[in-house]
Design a protein around this motif. Structure first.
Motif: not given
Length: 136
Positions: A69-73, A88-98, A102-107
């Motif tokens: 979780i630290d690394a994702l943050g 760039n927009l490539g970072s958006t896909s990385k953010a969505l992946e992170c 986190l959503h999967l972990f919380a859920d």
């Protein structure tokens, strides 16, 4: 993780987050008496309740294996900074992946962890009874 240091001897952590926390605690030991007492109480409870301790380790904390979780943050923070600086927009896909991780972990994983911890932590009523018996 060499055994030639205190950290190496003590580090049996199952996650990167746990290893980092142990390292911080060894490098910067707590000096607040209340926090030290709280930690000692937690250790005593884990020693007393081996079934609860094993359940916490096997069910509750198992969710953290492979998830940092630290690394994702840090990744989300870096993506945010890059976006503010015209990244760039490539970072958006990385953010969505992170965020998805986190959503999967919380859920999926967090309820099991909270349930395992709940079995170890006394209710407020139990804590009050314990405090009253300690005062006698």
């Amino acid at each position: 993780s060499s055994n030639n240091s205190l950290y190496g001897v003590l580090n049996h952590c199952q996650t990167k987050m746990g290893s980092r926390t142990l390292e911080v605690w060894l490098r910067q030991p707590c000096v607040e008496l209340k926090e030290i007492m709280r930690r000692q109480d937690v250790v005593a409870k884990l020693v007393e309740d081996s079934i609860g301790r094993d359940r916490l380790r096997e069910e509750g904390l198992a969710a953290f294996r492979g998830l940092d979780i630290d690394a994702l943050g840090y990744k989300l923070d870096a993506v945010g900074r890059a976006a503010r600086e015209g990244g760039n927009l490539g970072s958006t896909s990385k953010a969505l992946e992170c965020l998805y991780k986190l959503h999967l972990f919380a859920d999926k994983c967090l309820p099991t962890l909270l349930d395992s911890l709940g079995a170890l932590v006394p209710t407020e009523e139990e804590q009050q009874q314990s405090d009253e018996s300690d005062d006698k």
